[in-house]
Design a protein around this motif. Structure first.
Motif, PDB file in Angstrom:
ATOM      1  N   VAL A  92       0.326  -0.080  -4.752  1.00 62.37           N
ATOM      2  CA  VAL A  92      -0.496   1.140  -4.725  1.00 62.37           C
ATOM      3  C   VAL A  92       0.360   2.359  -4.384  1.00 62.37           C
ATOM      4  O   VAL A  92       1.083   2.362  -3.385  1.00 62.37           O
ATOM      5  N   GLU A  93       0.267   3.388  -5.224  1.00 61.35           N
ATOM      6  CA  GLU A  93       1.001   4.642  -4.970  1.00 61.35           C
ATOM      7  C   GLU A  93       0.066   5.807  -5.295  1.00 61.35           C
ATOM      8  O   GLU A  93      -0.618   5.795  -6.309  1.00 61.35           O
ATOM      9  N   ARG A  94       0.081   6.821  -4.425  1.00 58.62           N
ATOM     10  CA  ARG A  94      -0.810   7.965  -4.644  1.00 58.62           C
ATOM     11  C   ARG A  94      -0.112   9.162  -5.277  1.00 58.62           C
ATOM     12  O   ARG A  94      -0.775  10.078  -5.766  1.00 58.62           O
ATOM     13  N   LEU A  97       3.116  -2.458   4.528  1.00 62.03           N
ATOM     14  CA  LEU A  97       3.147  -1.000   4.699  1.00 62.03           C
ATOM     15  C   LEU A  97       4.568  -0.535   5.016  1.00 62.03           C
ATOM     16  O   LEU A  97       5.205  -1.065   5.943  1.00 62.03           O
ATOM     17  N   ASP A  98       5.027   0.438   4.240  1.00 67.18           N
ATOM     18  CA  ASP A  98       6.337   1.061   4.517  1.00 67.18           C
ATOM     19  C   ASP A  98       6.154   2.566   4.349  1.00 67.18           C
ATOM     20  O   ASP A  98       6.636   3.157   3.390  1.00 67.18           O
ATOM     21  N   PRO A  99       5.399   3.186   5.297  1.00 63.99           N
ATOM     22  CA  PRO A  99       5.148   4.617   5.135  1.00 63.99           C
ATOM     23  C   PRO A  99       6.403   5.432   5.396  1.00 63.99           C
ATOM     24  O   PRO A  99       7.379   4.919   5.953  1.00 63.99           O
ATOM     25  N   SER A 142      -3.696   5.295  -6.616  1.00 63.90           N
ATOM     26  CA  SER A 142      -4.773   5.635  -5.675  1.00 63.90           C
ATOM     27  C   SER A 142      -4.168   5.969  -4.320  1.00 63.90           C
ATOM     28  O   SER A 142      -3.045   5.557  -4.014  1.00 63.90           O
ATOM     29  N   ASP A 143      -4.935   6.671  -3.507  1.00 66.99           N
ATOM     30  CA  ASP A 143      -4.575   6.740  -2.094  1.00 66.99           C
ATOM     31  C   ASP A 143      -4.971   5.394  -1.495  1.00 66.99           C
ATOM     32  O   ASP A 143      -6.079   4.913  -1.706  1.00 66.99           O
ATOM     33  N   SER A 144      -4.063   4.805  -0.752  1.00 68.12           N
ATOM     34  CA  SER A 144      -4.334   3.469  -0.218  1.00 68.12           C
ATOM     35  C   SER A 144      -5.486   3.451   0.772  1.00 68.12           C
ATOM     36  O   SER A 144      -6.145   2.421   0.926  1.00 68.12           O
ATOM     37  N   ALA A 145      -5.704   4.557   1.442  1.00 69.49           N
ATOM     38  CA  ALA A 145      -6.835   4.584   2.377  1.00 69.49           C
ATOM     39  C   ALA A 145      -8.118   4.310   1.587  1.00 69.49           C
ATOM     40  O   ALA A 145      -8.943   3.472   1.982  1.00 69.49           O
ATOM     41  N   ILE A 148       3.699  11.696  -9.670  1.00 66.30           N
ATOM     42  CA  ILE A 148       5.010  11.592 -10.346  1.00 66.30           C
ATOM     43  C   ILE A 148       5.634  10.236 -10.048  1.00 66.30           C
ATOM     44  O   ILE A 148       6.105   9.538 -10.952  1.00 66.30           O
ATOM     45  N   LEU A 149       5.594   9.845  -8.770  1.00 64.97           N
ATOM     46  CA  LEU A 149       6.153   8.522  -8.439  1.00 64.97           C
ATOM     47  C   LEU A 149       5.418   7.416  -9.181  1.00 64.97           C
ATOM     48  O   LEU A 149       6.034   6.474  -9.681  1.00 64.97           O
ATOM     49  N   PHE A 150       4.081   7.548  -9.251  1.00 59.36           N
ATOM     50  CA  PHE A 150       3.320   6.510  -9.939  1.00 59.36           C
ATOM     51  C   PHE A 150       3.732   6.432 -11.408  1.00 59.36           C
ATOM     52  O   PHE A 150       3.899   5.339 -11.962  1.00 59.36           O
ATOM     53  N   ALA A 159       0.808  -1.224   0.000  1.00 56.22           N
ATOM     54  CA  ALA A 159       0.000   0.000   0.000  1.00 56.22           C
ATOM     55  C   ALA A 159       0.839   1.270   0.000  1.00 56.22           C
ATOM     56  O   ALA A 159       0.288   2.373  -0.020  1.00 56.22           O
ATOM     57  N   THR A 160       2.155   1.144   0.031  1.00 61.32           N
ATOM     58  CA  THR A 160       3.036   2.318   0.008  1.00 61.32           C
ATOM     59  C   THR A 160       4.187   2.030  -0.964  1.00 61.32           C
ATOM     60  O   THR A 160       5.327   1.767  -0.565  1.00 61.32           O
ATOM     61  N   ALA A 161       3.891   2.109  -2.251  1.00 60.29           N
ATOM     62  CA  ALA A 161       4.808   1.589  -3.277  1.00 60.29           C
ATOM     63  C   ALA A 161       6.174   2.255  -3.296  1.00 60.29           C
ATOM     64  O   ALA A 161       7.193   1.585  -3.384  1.00 60.29           O
ATOM     65  N   GLY A 162       6.239   3.595  -3.273  1.00 58.50           N
ATOM     66  CA  GLY A 162       7.533   4.292  -3.386  1.00 58.50           C
ATOM     67  C   GLY A 162       8.215   3.936  -4.698  1.00 58.50           C
ATOM     68  O   GLY A 162       7.649   4.077  -5.781  1.00 58.50           O
ATOM     69  N   LEU A 163       9.437   3.412  -4.613  1.00 57.03           N
ATOM     70  CA  LEU A 163      10.171   3.028  -5.826  1.00 57.03           C
ATOM     71  C   LEU A 163       9.870   1.584  -6.222  1.00 57.03           C
ATOM     72  O   LEU A 163      10.403   1.077  -7.208  1.00 57.03           O
ATOM     73  N   GLY A 164       9.079   0.897  -5.412  1.00 58.83           N
ATOM     74  CA  GLY A 164       8.658  -0.457  -5.743  1.00 58.83           C
ATOM     75  C   GLY A 164       9.734  -1.524  -5.549  1.00 58.83           C
ATOM     76  O   GLY A 164       9.547  -2.675  -5.957  1.00 58.83           O
ATOM     77  N   HIS A 165      10.844  -1.154  -4.892  1.00 64.84           N
ATOM     78  CA  HIS A 165      11.939  -2.119  -4.772  1.00 64.84           C
ATOM     79  C   HIS A 165      11.572  -3.299  -3.870  1.00 64.84           C
ATOM     80  O   HIS A 165      11.897  -4.449  -4.183  1.00 64.84           O
ATOM     81  N   ASP A 166      10.889  -3.014  -2.759  1.00 68.18           N
ATOM     82  CA  ASP A 166      10.488  -4.120  -1.876  1.00 68.18           C
ATOM     83  C   ASP A 166       9.541  -5.063  -2.620  1.00 68.18           C
ATOM     84  O   ASP A 166       9.646  -6.284  -2.519  1.00 68.18           O
ATOM     85  N   SER A 167       8.625  -4.471  -3.374  1.00 68.48           N
ATOM     86  CA  SER A 167       7.649  -5.304  -4.082  1.00 68.48           C
ATOM     87  C   SER A 167       8.283  -6.122  -5.191  1.00 68.48           C
ATOM     88  O   SER A 167       7.869  -7.247  -5.456  1.00 68.48           O
TER      89      SER A 167
END
Ligand code: SAM
Length: 272
Positions: free
Chosen positions: A125-127, A181-183, A160-163, A130-132, A104-112
């Protein structure tokens, strides 16, 4: 959040830059394209403000002479060395079971990317628009890569916003095995020694921090824990090693590493 940004490119990539600009504009970001002669390290040093760039590497972000991109191809070496046994994230998320997982907190997507490589089916999911868009670009380019194509086939991107997204899953009775989650967390609280070891990661995080709101207004994601617990049998929260618990909620289990830890919350009554 950044809603207007300059984009540097050379004539050769102008058309590509216009395509990215149209996509970003559909996501609420207005882009000013500036054609330059040579997009190189010297140019970036002389133009240190936060900007986007387009060249043969696709779309990337630059600031203070640094480049940031969810460069999934650069992760291939790390992926090849990773195993279910060696990776703490694999144990925390029970990747051996090939879970259906929402990051739910994609960022750079490295963990995923790592989790998908180790078997998870990931909804990323990334809100941040630009990051998306950067993630989408990396995802598309990874589809052309012999090693990564089978990995990214297990990653679906959601802007999307994950909420909102988690609430939607809950109202439509969709249950997942794991929510990850990695906020964001204020950088000053991170373990300095571990951060030193990961200088490259630190640079990328600095750029991520430039894109996102100031520390004072930073959304620390406390609201996501409760929502995630409604739809996942296991919620895994990545934290800096010494950080407080997300939403001040004590986990049932923890995996501790040198730089970070994983707090795990189980909902045994949820069934798919
Ligand atoms: C620390 S980064 C995650 C890094 C990521 N684990 C990786 O491997 O690159 C946190 C990201 O979560 C995103 N984020 C935070 N809260 C969010 C929310 N409510 N919905 C969607 N994305 C969110 C931020 O925009 C930021 O990109």
């Amino acid at each position: 959040m950044v809603s207007e940004i300059r984009l540097y490119t050379e004539q050769e990539f102008h058309e590509k830059a216009q395509q990215y600009s149209a996509v970003l504009s559909s996501r609420g970001v207005s882009v000013n394209i500036e054609l330059i002669e040579k997009l190189n390290a010297r140019f970036l040093r002389l133009n240190p403000e936060l900007s986007l760039c387009v060249d043969a590497d696709g779309l990337w972000l630059a600031a203070n002479g640094m480049k940031m991109q969810p460069d999934w191809k650069a992760e291939v070496g790390r992926l090849k060395r990773a195993s279910l046994k060696s990776e703490m994230i694999a144990r925390a998320c029970n990747l051996a079971e090939k879970p259906q997982l929402v990051d739910a907190t994609a960022g750079l997507g490295h963990d995923s990317l790592l989790m998908a490589h180790l078997g998870a089916h990931v909804t990323l999911v990334e809100r941040h628009p630009i990051l998306f868009t950067l993630l989408e670009d990396s995802h598309q380019r990874a589809q052309q890569d012999a090693f990564l194509s089978s990995v990214v086939a297990r990653i679906e991107l959601v802007f999307s916003d994950s909420a909102d997204y988690l609430k939607h899953l809950s109202t439509t009775n969709q249950i997942f095995d794991v929510v990850y989650l990695d906020p964001m967390f204020p950088q000053r609280d991170q373990n300095q020694q571990a951060v030193k070891k990961q200088a490259q990661v630190k640079k990328q995080m600095q750029l991520l921090h430039l894109l996102l709101p100031e520390d004072g207004e930073m959304d620390l994601g406390d609201n996501l824990l409760d929502l995630a617990q409604k739809i996942a049998k296991r919620v895994v929260v990545k934290r800096p090693r010494l950080a407080v618990f997300l939403a001040n909620q004590e986990p049932q289990h923890q995996w501790q590493g040198d730089a970070c830890r994983f707090d795990v919350y189980f909902q045994h009554d949820l069934v798919t």
